[in-house]
Enzyme design. Sequence first.
Site, PDB file in Angstrom:
ATOM      1  N   ARG A  52       5.327 -13.158  -4.651  1.00 20.91           N
ATOM      2  CA  ARG A  52       5.710 -12.553  -5.920  1.00 20.91           C
ATOM      3  C   ARG A  52       5.109 -13.332  -7.077  1.00 20.91           C
ATOM      4  NH1 ARG A  52      12.170 -11.319  -4.872  1.00 20.91           N
ATOM      5  NH2 ARG A  52      11.866 -10.108  -2.974  1.00 20.91           N
ATOM      6  N   SER A 151      11.293  -6.547  -4.877  1.00 23.88           N
ATOM      7  CA  SER A 151      12.731  -6.336  -4.677  1.00 23.88           C
ATOM      8  C   SER A 151      13.439  -5.998  -5.984  1.00 23.88           C
ATOM      9  CB  SER A 151      13.340  -7.565  -4.001  1.00 23.88           C
ATOM     10  OG  SER A 151      14.676  -7.318  -3.618  1.00 23.88           O
ATOM     11  N   HIS A 152      14.423  -6.802  -6.362  1.00 22.17           N
ATOM     12  CA  HIS A 152      15.237  -6.539  -7.541  1.00 22.17           C
ATOM     13  C   HIS A 152      14.596  -7.048  -8.822  1.00 22.17           C
ATOM     14  CE1 HIS A 152      16.063 -10.517  -6.015  1.00 22.17           C
ATOM     15  NE2 HIS A 152      16.486 -10.873  -7.203  1.00 22.17           N
ATOM     16  N   ASP A 333      19.182  -1.873  -5.118  1.00 22.49           N
ATOM     17  CA  ASP A 333      18.203  -2.563  -5.950  1.00 22.49           C
ATOM     18  C   ASP A 333      16.882  -1.817  -5.913  1.00 22.49           C
ATOM     19  OD1 ASP A 333      17.558  -3.231  -3.322  1.00 22.49           O
ATOM     20  OD2 ASP A 333      16.807  -5.217  -3.865  1.00 22.49           O
ATOM     21  N   ASP A 335      14.008  -2.036  -4.264  1.00 20.20           N
ATOM     22  CA  ASP A 335      13.407  -1.601  -2.997  1.00 20.20           C
ATOM     23  C   ASP A 335      14.450  -1.135  -1.993  1.00 20.20           C
ATOM     24  OD1 ASP A 335      14.406  -4.185  -2.511  1.00 20.20           O
ATOM     25  OD2 ASP A 335      12.904  -4.586  -0.977  1.00 20.20           O
ATOM     26  N   ASP A 337      16.976  -2.438  -0.349  1.00 17.95           N
ATOM     27  CA  ASP A 337      17.509  -3.176   0.795  1.00 17.95           C
ATOM     28  C   ASP A 337      18.848  -3.833   0.463  1.00 17.95           C
ATOM     29  OD1 ASP A 337      16.487  -5.134  -0.889  1.00 17.95           O
ATOM     30  OD2 ASP A 337      15.424  -6.234   0.678  1.00 17.95           O
ATOM     31  N   ARG A 338      19.207  -3.935  -0.816  1.00 22.31           N
ATOM     32  CA  ARG A 338      20.482  -4.537  -1.198  1.00 22.31           C
ATOM     33  C   ARG A 338      21.502  -3.454  -1.544  1.00 22.31           C
ATOM     34  NH1 ARG A 338      19.317 -10.187  -4.417  1.00 22.31           N
ATOM     35  NH2 ARG A 338      17.430 -10.742  -3.299  1.00 22.31           N
ATOM     36  N   THR A 402      18.493 -18.920   4.734  1.00 18.98           N
ATOM     37  CA  THR A 402      18.315 -17.758   3.864  1.00 18.98           C
ATOM     38  C   THR A 402      16.960 -17.114   4.122  1.00 18.98           C
ATOM     39  OG1 THR A 402      19.754 -18.660   2.151  1.00 18.98           O
ATOM     40  CG2 THR A 402      18.137 -17.018   1.465  1.00 18.98           C
ATOM     41  N   SER A 433      23.713 -12.495  -1.112  1.00 20.80           N
ATOM     42  CA  SER A 433      22.927 -11.900  -2.197  1.00 20.80           C
ATOM     43  C   SER A 433      22.841 -10.385  -2.057  1.00 20.80           C
ATOM     44  CB  SER A 433      21.538 -12.527  -2.250  1.00 20.80           C
ATOM     45  OG  SER A 433      20.901 -12.445  -0.990  1.00 20.80           O
ATOM     46  N   LYS A 444      17.297  -5.813   5.860  1.00 21.65           N
ATOM     47  CA  LYS A 444      18.594  -5.425   5.319  1.00 21.65           C
ATOM     48  C   LYS A 444      18.469  -4.001   4.790  1.00 21.65           C
ATOM     49  CE  LYS A 444      17.708  -8.372   1.233  1.00 21.65           C
ATOM     50  NZ  LYS A 444      16.905  -9.460   1.800  1.00 21.65           N
TER      51      LYS A 444
END
Length: 665
Positions: A52, A151-152, A333, A335, A337-338, A402, A433, A444
């Site tokens: 990222r 992601s987020h 979020d 993408d 996954d959350r 993690t 998270s 996830k």
Amino acid sequence: PASAGIGCLEVCKSDRRRGAMADAVALSGSLDVTSLKTAPIAGQTPGTSGLRKKTKVFMEGFYLHNFVQSVFKALLAEGVAVEGGTLVVSGDGRYWNPEAIQIIIKIAFANGVKRVWCGTGGLLSTPAVSAVIRTRGKGMEPFGGFICSASHNPGGITEDFGIKYNCENGGPAPEKMTNKMVEFTASIDEIKMCQGVPDIDLSKPACYTIGDRVVEVFDCVEDHLRLLQQCFDFDQIRQLMARDDFSFVYDSMCGVQGPYATKILEEVLGGKPGSCINATPKPDFGGPESAWHGHADPNLTYAVELVKAMGLNSKGEKIDTGKPVPAFGAAADGDADRNMILGSQFFVSPSDSLAMIVANADLIPQFKKAGGLKGCARSMPTSGALDLVAQKKNLPFFEVPTGWKFFGNLMDSGTHYFPNGKTYTPFICGEESFGTGSDHVREKDGMWAVLAWLQILAAKTIQKGSLVTVEEVARTHWREYGRNYYARYDYEGVDKAKAEEMMKVMADNSGKLAGKQVRGMEVKSNGVFEYTDPVDGSISKNQGIRFIFVDGSRIIFRLSGTGVAGATVRLYLEKYTPPTGDLDLDAFAVVKPLAEIAMELSGLPTFTGRDVPTVITEALAEQHRHIVPCRASARQTRPPRVLQIARGAQLRSGMSASGARTMTA
């Protein structure tokens, strides 16, 4: 779709069951391979969720090209069947995704890839990519896939971009593979690219051929939906949706989840039209003008519209909305996954959500059909709520570093990858998270978690004969297992060298505090968390610092790998209260003594110059206060209004400009 080794027209042959296009569209273009001279670019080391950086960094020169070519070189060096193989390429729809996908396709063909699969609009949620790799066509056809996502993190030309590679099992590349990729980024001198391949129209399902190469564009929702239908009893959930006393709101925050939410929750499950809000994916996730300022992160601070609709404010306090509050709320979020789970004026922390799903897994067909759950796991910083459930149900339990990739081997146990060891599937795992999932995919899965909750509510409602609420499930759980009061403090944008020095000092002190008293609390152990994978025996070192106390309390320090500027120090605080204790205390008050001890043990204010965290996330019992950020992250170019808080007297008095209490270290 057929296997990659046969003719192009046969590859794209009509398949009504899968909705494939009847005929291939032959495109003019050239498959001539161009060799582009390049040189290593510093800093191309993926974090826990891929590489990222700022979007403009990826757009400069050959930044993206270098990384993608290095991935292919690593795959070829490891003997992966790239030549003649199938590759998935899609993303979360953020700014520059379409351009990045076209670049990756051209590099993929130059490295021998035969067929590329893309979701419509270039969209695939992160869990959907895993589902596509594992189940589309004959199943397990692709050798892997690229996911263009951060992601987020906010999207936009001045915000963030990211990319990660998933392997043939649908999961994130393991450390040994990412290490190999990094090695090649340090020595790369050439990029192979088919520059004569035209840009592909990704707007609708179709199949295209360029010479003997194929690009198949398919409906981005269909594979994930089909897999989820195998996990849950959709008829039972439809009954819940049809109740007069049940309503819901699902907030996609203008991320990739929008098409999945409207299709699954409204069209297939019969939810009331309009229940899925912010369901149109946007390159900037809504941008600065949205209520969440383009920060598609499912928590009480950023999911502003959902939280308000559910009768809460950003501190988690109950508010009067002037209209009926829905029975169920959830968010995703960028993408997808959350996930975040809410009931009517009630917030469920991610750690508790994981434990509650595991505790009620026998109500979910995915596990019931397989003879029951066989294993569960959490990331090390996640609260110990899951441990208590696993112990009572006699389930194999694992504490991993993690990063979702660390769950991968556990989910692959008993498969052809690891046929000789123990089998821990069916399997549920999660992180503090806001990440929860199971072995149906290797990521996830935000939609899976939401459907798991809906399944639990539907089954319990049938058993009771009246609507069972989210709050009812949570309080029943606490009365049986007790409550883990928990908070996470984030110190964002700190000097990386100073943060690493602080971590080293604590690591060097490992094992030296056992038996010592710190502000009236006895230390049981302290040290660096190291994980030995029970499936393949691999060892992951330096995964965070733990201080564990005799009463079960924990203090954890970890450097985050998901930011793009500076370093983020995450501090986790946890204190357990048994079922006989007070389950309705204010978590801020409960963990504050631990925070003071953490400052003393780490010297954080001295090393970082920070006397207060950037963000405090709390998991509370009654009011569910979520302490809003204390100051803007250094990463953000235009911080959300809720972040624009003066320090000085307001912080010293324990109040922010928005009225939220903050901790004075």
